[in-house]
Design an enzyme around this catalytic site. Sequence first.
Site, PDB file in Angstrom:
ATOM      1  N   ASP A  13       1.258  -7.721   2.282  1.00 45.93           N
ATOM      2  CA  ASP A  13       1.257  -6.268   1.968  1.00 45.93           C
ATOM      3  C   ASP A  13       2.789  -5.777   1.994  1.00 45.93           C
ATOM      4  O   ASP A  13       3.318  -4.978   2.758  1.00 45.93           O
ATOM      5  CB  ASP A  13       0.597  -5.573   3.236  1.00 45.93           C
ATOM      6  CG  ASP A  13       0.280  -3.965   2.833  1.00 45.93           C
ATOM      7  OD1 ASP A  13       0.892  -3.499   1.842  1.00 45.93           O
ATOM      8  OD2 ASP A  13      -0.530  -3.402   3.487  1.00 45.93           O
ATOM      9  N   HIS A  42       0.870  -1.295   0.101  1.00 50.74           N
ATOM     10  CA  HIS A  42      -0.038   0.053  -0.112  1.00 50.74           C
ATOM     11  C   HIS A  42       0.705   1.242   0.022  1.00 50.74           C
ATOM     12  O   HIS A  42       0.245   2.134  -0.409  1.00 50.74           O
ATOM     13  CB  HIS A  42      -1.146  -0.012   1.019  1.00 50.74           C
ATOM     14  CG  HIS A  42      -0.497   0.296   2.397  1.00 50.74           C
ATOM     15  ND1 HIS A  42      -0.064  -0.800   3.542  1.00 50.74           N
ATOM     16  CD2 HIS A  42      -0.504   1.615   3.188  1.00 50.74           C
ATOM     17  CE1 HIS A  42       0.153   0.029   4.616  1.00 50.74           C
ATOM     18  NE2 HIS A  42       0.121   1.258   4.510  1.00 50.74           N
ATOM     19  N   SER A 100       4.028   2.223   8.458  1.00 51.88           N
ATOM     20  CA  SER A 100       3.850   1.333   7.475  1.00 51.88           C
ATOM     21  C   SER A 100       5.042   0.960   6.604  1.00 51.88           C
ATOM     22  O   SER A 100       5.692   2.030   6.226  1.00 51.88           O
ATOM     23  CB  SER A 100       2.853   1.587   6.392  1.00 51.88           C
ATOM     24  OG  SER A 100       1.493   1.463   6.875  1.00 51.88           O
TER      25      SER A 100
HETATM   26  N1  ARG Z   1      -4.523   0.543   7.593  1.00 51.48           N
HETATM   27  C1  ARG Z   1      -3.398   0.594   6.916  1.00 51.48           C
HETATM   28  C2  ARG Z   1      -2.644   2.003   7.019  1.00 51.48           C
HETATM   29  O1  ARG Z   1      -3.328   2.886   7.680  1.00 51.48           O
HETATM   30  C3  ARG Z   1      -3.333   0.036   5.487  1.00 51.48           C
HETATM   31  C4  ARG Z   1      -4.082   0.780   4.436  1.00 51.48           C
HETATM   32  C5  ARG Z   1      -4.036   0.447   2.981  1.00 51.48           C
HETATM   33  N2  ARG Z   1      -4.933  -0.659   2.702  1.00 51.48           N
HETATM   34  C6  ARG Z   1      -6.188  -0.418   2.244  1.00 51.48           C
HETATM   35  N3  ARG Z   1      -6.994  -1.629   2.548  1.00 51.48           N
HETATM   36  N4  ARG Z   1      -6.853   0.891   2.281  1.00 51.48           N
HETATM   37  O2  ARG Z   1      -2.008   2.363   6.121  1.00 51.48           O
HETATM   38  N1  GLU Z   2      -1.218   1.276   7.725  1.00 53.20           N
HETATM   39  C1  GLU Z   2      -0.481   2.427   8.560  1.00 53.20           C
HETATM   40  C2  GLU Z   2       0.674   3.304   7.553  1.00 53.20           C
HETATM   41  O1  GLU Z   2       0.160   3.379   6.375  1.00 53.20           O
HETATM   42  C3  GLU Z   2       0.093   1.776   9.626  1.00 53.20           C
HETATM   43  C4  GLU Z   2      -0.972   1.353  10.515  1.00 53.20           C
HETATM   44  C5  GLU Z   2      -1.133   2.139  11.595  1.00 53.20           C
HETATM   45  O2  GLU Z   2      -1.727   3.463  11.324  1.00 53.20           O
HETATM   46  O3  GLU Z   2      -0.733   1.713  12.499  1.00 53.20           O
HETATM   47  O4  GLU Z   2       1.575   3.779   8.206  1.00 53.20           O
END
Ligand code: ARG
Ligand code: GLU
Length: 720
Positions: free
Chosen positions: A222, A86, A655
């Site tokens: 990921d 991502h 991330s």
């Molecule tokens: N929750 C994770 C973060 O905050 C992954 C985000 C990307 N994935 C998604 N399905 N949108 O970045």
């Molecule tokens: N998916 C998040 C990022 O893009 C990390 C997850 C979180 O927020 O802890 O940094």
Amino acid sequence: MKRISIIFLLFLTVFTSQLSAKEGMWIPLFLGELNEAQMKEMGMNITAEDIYSINNASLKDAIVIFGRGCTGELISDQGLLLTNHHCGYGQIQSHSSIEHDYLTDGFWAMDKGEELVNPGLTATFLVEMREVTEEVLKGIDEQLDEKKRDELVKDNIKKLKEANAMDNGIDIVIKPFFSGNRYFMFFYEVYKDIRLVGAPPSNIGKFGGDTDNWMWPRHTGDFSLFRIYADENNRPAKYAKDNVPYNPKKHLKISLQGVEKGDFTFVYGYPGTTREYLVSDAVKLITEEENPIKIKMRTIRLDIMKAAQNLDPKVRIQYAGKVASLANGWKKWQGENKGIKRMNAIENKFIKENEMIKWMDENPEMKAKYSDVIPEYRKLYAELSPWTKQYQYYREAGMGIELVSFASRFQNIIEELEKEELDETKIEEMAVKLDKSIASFFKNYYQPIDEAIAVRLLDEYYVGVDTEDLPDYFTFIEKKYKNDFKKYVSYLFEKSIFTQQDDLTSLLAKHDKKFLKTIKKDPAFQFSQSLTNKSEEIKEASEDLTSGLQGLDRAYMQMQMDYQPTEVFYPDANFTMRIAYGQVDGYFPRDGVYYEHFTTLDGIMQKENPDIYDYVVKDQLKKLYQEKDFGAYANKEGQMNVCFAASNHTTGGNSGSPVFNADGHLIGINFDRNWEGTMSDIVYDPDQCRNITLDIRYCLFIIDKFAGAGHLVEEMSLIK
Ligand code: ARG
Ligand code: GLU
């Protein structure tokens, strides 16, 4: 006697709870002083100096800021870089088309010649950090008015940067910590030729999609791979065909040994923003005002975008990045609100505030210093609340119309063209930039989506905000269209030149009087201007409030430290390098339910659904699963692990961060948090908060066995 035993008991509870889960994002510079002993107690076998050193190559030299908001790590001596799928999503999308759909099918460079160039992408190394509190706060007297103080601080920062400037391309950044009670200076080296090496298909890299996002148990692979290129002296250089793979000071060793429950781990990267020391009024504002508006507006946008994506594969690619990022915040805020409620965070903060007020009554010295803080907070937040609401509607509803926010990008050039004396070079530069931005806007634009969204958002905006607080442009819509937003929207999209790529491009090419005139009377442009005026009005009106709050935040931070003098405080995340440590661990999400600390490929097969894009499992992966063809990457029981959960305190920006074992070897890539723990940016619950890590063995299995890119694994340093 009694007192001693109470203190001892307290010490014990603090100590034991810290051993099982550890809140905090710690500054690498002070690791030896503040954390090393505890980390060793928890099982760490390396030293603080192995993690951060300015004299010797240390782990920090293998970690970068990837792009603008993620972390990445070096895993070979040829500049091979690992981050999340991502995090590389925008790049993978930009190389994708219906013919070469790398988002859907994945991409693998089978040799360096096939790697893909990514203009604008950077990898930033931290060379060194230093505390500069004294220098930045020089000449500042506590009585100083906040705005004057700000000016002085800015001035001192400027001088400090100039005094330390080097002519070897090192960037200097100075940032406040502990709400401006301390300051640190960072020296960064930025590499600019970063090429895409590999990405799994989305049904691996984004397996479970937005449905599984922010959730545990998780099965998302990921990750994506890039490579840093340098000039012939191993120094940063703009893209050039002849650049060579960068040879880092340090690259990570990768462990294939896997993890067990209770194992010590740490995460090293760039957490973006946390706000752990807020007063209760602030948490109330966030959860009761801001989050609900943002969630509601985004629900509308996402529903419309997703429906259109399902009908047309081209639109699916075009809107993939937008939907992912809108949905990400949208879902997090929902989890955050739930967690804050479950923890009674507002009430608990309120109780603590009252205790502090009592404490002040018994401590005249503290009272003299801090008695105003909480009452002042109450007053300022009450005044801020209506502005916050207006601001959220401006951003999430007004600017949520793509056409209008696109038109707003032309405001600067129009302003410049209206000046009496024209600065031709400046205008030229702006025109070149805009020309690029036209192309990238239309590449990912599907007008029917935007029109449908515009009708709905205008309605929400109109209903949500008091009439006298609406942007002026609404008067026009009212007069001319009797608030028939559907009618107005068809006029807007029919009339505006911002829907016409070719016309707009050729008009911009001349950027003359005619350009000026056309843009100025364009309805999308006029609407955008009205929104900008509104946002400036909000900014001006709340300027004193925000600067008042800034001073209060600084005082309140100090007040909390004085109130709990034996507690070791960590600074809120501010997108500087930090270390979080904890243990591999499961949790009880609710009564009677326990979540294990790891997931396996079995779970992917259980979630499989050929009718849903995010849950498709490729035959090739199924075959590997059925034949248990996991190579050296299986666990001791012969299963293929996919992800694991641990109690490291992380946030957005983390991330792509490397997750290490006790020996400082890479065991995984951080990519998310669990649903029950999403409130950890505001309040941390050691029982519920878990970071989610992609097990490095699954990542290598996909590269090697699934993609047949074993030559990449050969570059790495594996510990079997
Ligand atoms: N929750 C994770 C973060 O905050 C992954 C985000 C990307 N994935 C998604 N399905 N949108 O970045
Ligand atoms: N998916 C998040 C990022 O893009 C990390 C997850 C979180 O927020 O802890 O940094």
